[in-house]
Design a protein around this motif. Structure first.
Motif, PDB file in Angstrom:
ATOM      1  N   THR A  27      -5.436 -14.045  16.208  1.00  0.00           N
ATOM      2  CA  THR A  27      -4.365 -13.685  17.147  1.00  0.00           C
ATOM      3  C   THR A  27      -3.802 -12.322  16.856  1.00  0.00           C
ATOM      4  O   THR A  27      -3.455 -11.587  17.769  1.00  0.00           O
ATOM      5  N   PHE A  28      -3.678 -11.960  15.625  1.00  0.00           N
ATOM      6  CA  PHE A  28      -2.966 -10.755  15.240  1.00  0.00           C
ATOM      7  C   PHE A  28      -3.937  -9.637  14.877  1.00  0.00           C
ATOM      8  O   PHE A  28      -5.109  -9.863  14.572  1.00  0.00           O
ATOM      9  N   ALA A  29      -3.414  -8.446  14.824  1.00  0.00           N
ATOM     10  CA  ALA A  29      -4.220  -7.277  14.491  1.00  0.00           C
ATOM     11  C   ALA A  29      -4.273  -7.113  12.980  1.00  0.00           C
ATOM     12  O   ALA A  29      -3.766  -7.919  12.213  1.00  0.00           O
ATOM     13  N   GLN A  30      -4.852  -6.016  12.534  1.00  0.00           N
ATOM     14  CA  GLN A  30      -5.068  -5.771  11.107  1.00  0.00           C
ATOM     15  C   GLN A  30      -3.747  -5.648  10.365  1.00  0.00           C
ATOM     16  O   GLN A  30      -2.842  -4.978  10.822  1.00  0.00           O
ATOM     17  N   PRO A  31      -3.625  -6.299   9.180  1.00  0.00           N
ATOM     18  CA  PRO A  31      -2.388  -6.181   8.408  1.00  0.00           C
ATOM     19  C   PRO A  31      -2.189  -4.808   7.847  1.00  0.00           C
ATOM     20  O   PRO A  31      -3.152  -4.077   7.597  1.00  0.00           O
ATOM     21  N   ASN A  32      -0.929  -4.428   7.657  1.00  0.00           N
ATOM     22  CA  ASN A  32      -0.588  -3.142   7.083  1.00  0.00           C
ATOM     23  C   ASN A  32      -0.819  -3.193   5.573  1.00  0.00           C
ATOM     24  O   ASN A  32      -0.481  -4.171   4.917  1.00  0.00           O
ATOM     25  N   ALA A  33      -1.381  -2.143   5.025  1.00  0.00           N
ATOM     26  CA  ALA A  33      -1.723  -2.132   3.603  1.00  0.00           C
ATOM     27  C   ALA A  33      -0.525  -1.865   2.709  1.00  0.00           C
ATOM     28  O   ALA A  33      -0.599  -2.059   1.498  1.00  0.00           O
ATOM     29  N   ASP A  34       0.569  -1.380   3.288  1.00  0.00           N
ATOM     30  CA  ASP A  34       1.729  -1.046   2.460  1.00  0.00           C
ATOM     31  C   ASP A  34       2.462  -2.320   2.062  1.00  0.00           C
ATOM     32  O   ASP A  34       2.879  -3.097   2.910  1.00  0.00           O
ATOM     33  N   SER A  35       2.624  -2.540   0.771  1.00  0.00           N
ATOM     34  CA  SER A  35       3.281  -3.768   0.290  1.00  0.00           C
ATOM     35  C   SER A  35       4.764  -3.801   0.586  1.00  0.00           C
ATOM     36  O   SER A  35       5.393  -4.842   0.485  1.00  0.00           O
ATOM     37  N   LEU A  36       5.368  -2.672   0.979  1.00  0.00           N
ATOM     38  CA  LEU A  36       6.789  -2.658   1.282  1.00  0.00           C
ATOM     39  C   LEU A  36       7.079  -3.304   2.627  1.00  0.00           C
ATOM     40  O   LEU A  36       8.210  -3.686   2.905  1.00  0.00           O
ATOM     41  N   TYR A  37       6.078  -3.375   3.475  1.00  0.00           N
ATOM     42  CA  TYR A  37       6.279  -3.913   4.822  1.00  0.00           C
ATOM     43  C   TYR A  37       6.013  -5.404   4.803  1.00  0.00           C
ATOM     44  O   TYR A  37       4.879  -5.847   4.613  1.00  0.00           O
ATOM     45  N   ARG A  38       7.023  -6.176   4.987  1.00  0.00           N
ATOM     46  CA  ARG A  38       6.899  -7.617   4.956  1.00  0.00           C
ATOM     47  C   ARG A  38       6.138  -8.137   6.172  1.00  0.00           C
ATOM     48  O   ARG A  38       5.332  -9.042   6.089  1.00  0.00           O
ATOM     49  N   ASN A  39       6.493  -7.619   7.362  1.00  0.00           N
ATOM     50  CA  ASN A  39       5.831  -8.063   8.584  1.00  0.00           C
ATOM     51  C   ASN A  39       4.545  -7.272   8.746  1.00  0.00           C
ATOM     52  O   ASN A  39       4.575  -6.101   9.111  1.00  0.00           O
ATOM     53  N   ARG A  40       3.408  -7.900   8.544  1.00  0.00           N
ATOM     54  CA  ARG A  40       2.151  -7.166   8.553  1.00  0.00           C
ATOM     55  C   ARG A  40       1.359  -7.380   9.827  1.00  0.00           C
ATOM     56  O   ARG A  40       0.195  -6.986   9.890  1.00  0.00           O
ATOM     57  N   GLY A 425       4.439  -3.200  12.715  1.00  0.00           N
ATOM     58  CA  GLY A 425       4.255  -3.777  11.406  1.00  0.00           C
ATOM     59  C   GLY A 425       5.026  -3.087  10.309  1.00  0.00           C
ATOM     60  O   GLY A 425       4.771  -3.320   9.126  1.00  0.00           O
ATOM     61  N   GLU A 426       5.976  -2.246  10.669  1.00  0.00           N
ATOM     62  CA  GLU A 426       6.717  -1.492   9.671  1.00  0.00           C
ATOM     63  C   GLU A 426       8.040  -2.163   9.287  1.00  0.00           C
ATOM     64  O   GLU A 426       8.670  -1.758   8.323  1.00  0.00           O
ATOM     65  N   TYR A 427       8.483  -3.156  10.075  1.00  0.00           N
ATOM     66  CA  TYR A 427       9.722  -3.868   9.800  1.00  0.00           C
ATOM     67  C   TYR A 427       9.418  -5.347   9.622  1.00  0.00           C
ATOM     68  O   TYR A 427       8.526  -5.891  10.297  1.00  0.00           O
ATOM     69  N   ALA A 428      10.155  -5.968   8.727  1.00  0.00           N
ATOM     70  CA  ALA A 428      10.038  -7.407   8.569  1.00  0.00           C
ATOM     71  C   ALA A 428      10.874  -8.119   9.631  1.00  0.00           C
ATOM     72  O   ALA A 428      11.726  -7.513  10.289  1.00  0.00           O
ATOM     73  N   SER A 429      10.625  -9.442   9.772  1.00  0.00           N
ATOM     74  CA  SER A 429      11.344 -10.211  10.787  1.00  0.00           C
ATOM     75  C   SER A 429      12.836 -10.206  10.529  1.00  0.00           C
ATOM     76  O   SER A 429      13.638 -10.072  11.461  1.00  0.00           O
ATOM     77  N   HIS A 430      13.216 -10.335   9.280  1.00  0.00           N
ATOM     78  CA  HIS A 430      14.652 -10.381   8.994  1.00  0.00           C
ATOM     79  C   HIS A 430      15.317  -9.044   9.262  1.00  0.00           C
ATOM     80  O   HIS A 430      16.498  -8.980   9.611  1.00  0.00           O
TER      81      HIS A 430
END
Length: 475
Positions: A27-40, A425-430
């Motif tokens: 369903t989703f696209a490729q996850p972001n490699a940066d570990s700081l981004y919670r929403n990938r 994918g740069e911001y988390a849900s919260h």
């Protein structure tokens, strides 16, 4: 050897890329490699629509559906009150319908018309009487057979005083009628603004509720993947449920406001109502230097109180006039059957005012006059107090609305940026939830301030009157 080392470094990288690319049905696209981004996950949804400008503006586009339509069990889809059929109405139509067949207005009008009959009655003369009598009747003679005509005589000045008192009462009742008209119009406008602003809150909450559910769904996927802690997921879930509660509360308030307006305008109570006029445009600022004097000059409430003083003064003059003497005049025509002669007599009866000089009614009228004067003074102070209270609300609301206009634009831009970052994918849900909450708070405070401003404007321009369904003549 050098080439072989490079190849050995490439193989693990290729293996990682293959494992990511193979599940093309995800369903989703490729996850972001940066570990700081919670929403990938990159969500395939369009950006949020622009701010709501008026109640008639089309609602925000619905985000593109996810491949998995199942929602978390704790969250129910929004009811979509914006899509329900509504009866469109303008402020001009509301003001025109506010006084049409209004029971309080009709009651006050009939009370005033009833005093017209009282005025006519107060000026009428007393009816004469006719009396037949037979005197000295014996077996041989019929005695005296006669007819007596009597006429109670009330001096003209008494009847004039009675009519003057009723006329003053009629003027007070006419001001009560005008006061009921103003109250009915104010009530209708206040209810209309309630409908308009609660509906705008529904549109805003529906728009943000979709984003909240989207964020919660993504957070649930992240929780299953072990990307976020359960405490973070529960925090997002709680805030999303709070958004749903706020939306349901707004829908209940909207339906209630529509019913209240329908009752005031005698419309069908089952219909939802939409105010088609824009409520964003601010009216010119009220002039505090002349406004209170204008309210005092046109207030039907004050004019009715002053008319009551005049009526009480007229009733006092009437009671003084009632102390004058009424008298009866009578004439008798008789025929004496014994003497065969006609007889005629005339008399006048004049009361001696030794004990009753109407002093009790005069004293009562004096007290009523004093009471009416004190009531007018009380109303002057009450209106001055209500004016200051309402003007304070007006100043606060206008300051809030003017100040929040700039803040609202910044909050909108900040939320749009946060939403765009979340979908990249740069911001988390919260983080999106926090940005949404800030945007919601600013919008709600702006709408509440604008609502309070419009209510104060209606009352200040409407002589501070409300309560058209209360008994005519009451405050």
């Amino acid at each position: 050897m050098i080439k072989m080392r490079r190849m050995n470094g490439i193989f693990p990288l290729l293996g990682l890329l293959i494992t990511v690319i193979i599940p093309t049905g995800s369903t989703f696209a490729q996850p972001n490699a940066d570990s700081l981004y919670r929403n990938r996950y990159l969500l395939p949804t369009p950006p949020l629509s622009r701010p709501i400008i008026s109640a008639t503006e089309p609602k925000a586009p619905t985000p593109a559906p996810l491949n998995n339509p199942q929602m978390p069990p704790a969250i129910k889809p929004a009811s979509g009150i914006a899509a329900l059929p509504k009866r469109a109405i303008t402020f001009a139509e509301i003001t025109a319908a506010a006084t049409h067949n209004h029971p309080g207005i009709q009651q006050a009008k009939r009370q005033a018309e009833a005093l017209r009959g009282t005025w006519i009655q107060a000026g009428l003369k007393s009816n004469p009487t006719v009396e037949y009598s037979a005197e000295e009747v014996t077996e041989q003679y019929a005695g005296k057979q006669g007819v007596t005509f009597s006429q109670p005589i009330t001096p003209r000045y008494k009847r004039d005083a009675r009519q003057a008192a009723v006329n003053r009462e009629y003027k007070a009742a006419d001001e009560t009628y005008r006061m009921q008209c103003q109250k009915a119009m104010n009530d209708a406008l206040l209810a209309a603004y309630q409908v308009a602003f609660v509906y705008r809150k529904c549109l805003l909450l529906e728009e943000l509720s979709k984003i909240s559910q989207e964020a919660l769904y993504a957070a649930s996927e992240l929780l299953q993947a072990g990307e976020i802690a359960r405490s973070m997921f529960l925090d997002i879930k709680i805030k999303t449920e709070q958004m749903q509660i706020a939306l349901r509360d707004a829908e209940i308030a909207y339906r209630t406001a529509c019913k209240e307006l329908a009752i005031l305008l005698a419309l069908s109570e089952g219909e939802l109502i939409e105010i088609t006029d824009s409520v964003e445009t601010l009216a010119p600022d009220l002039s505090e230097t002349t406004l209170f004097a204008e309210i005092q000059a046109v207030s039907p409430e004050l004019r009715q109180a002053y008319a009551e003083v005049d009526a009480a003064r007229a009733r006092l003059r009437q009671q003084h006039a009632e102390a004058g003497i009424d008298y009866d005049a009578h004439a008798k025509i008789a025929y004496n059957t014994e003497t065969k002669q006609s007889e005629f007599s005339f008399g006048v009866a004049i009361p001696l005012q030794i004990f009753d000089r109407n002093q009790g009614n005069i004293q009562r009228a004096q007290s009523e006059l004093s009471t009416a004067q004190r009531n007018a003074e009380r109303l002057e102070r009450a209106i001055a107090q209500r004016y200051e209270q309402q003007m304070g609300k007006y100043r606060t609301a206008r300051n809030r609305v003017v100040s929040y206009k700039g803040i609202l634009a910044d909050a909108r831009e900040a939320f749009d940026l946060a939403l765009a970052a979340y979908r990249r994918g740069e911001y988390a849900s919260h983080e999106l939830i926090e940005a949404r909450q800030t945007f919601l708070n600013v919008n709600i405070e702006y709408l509440d301030g604008l609502h309070a401003l419009m209510e104060s404007h209606v009352l200040l321009r409407g002589a501070l009157l409300s309560g058209g369904l209360e008994k005519p003549g009451g405050e």
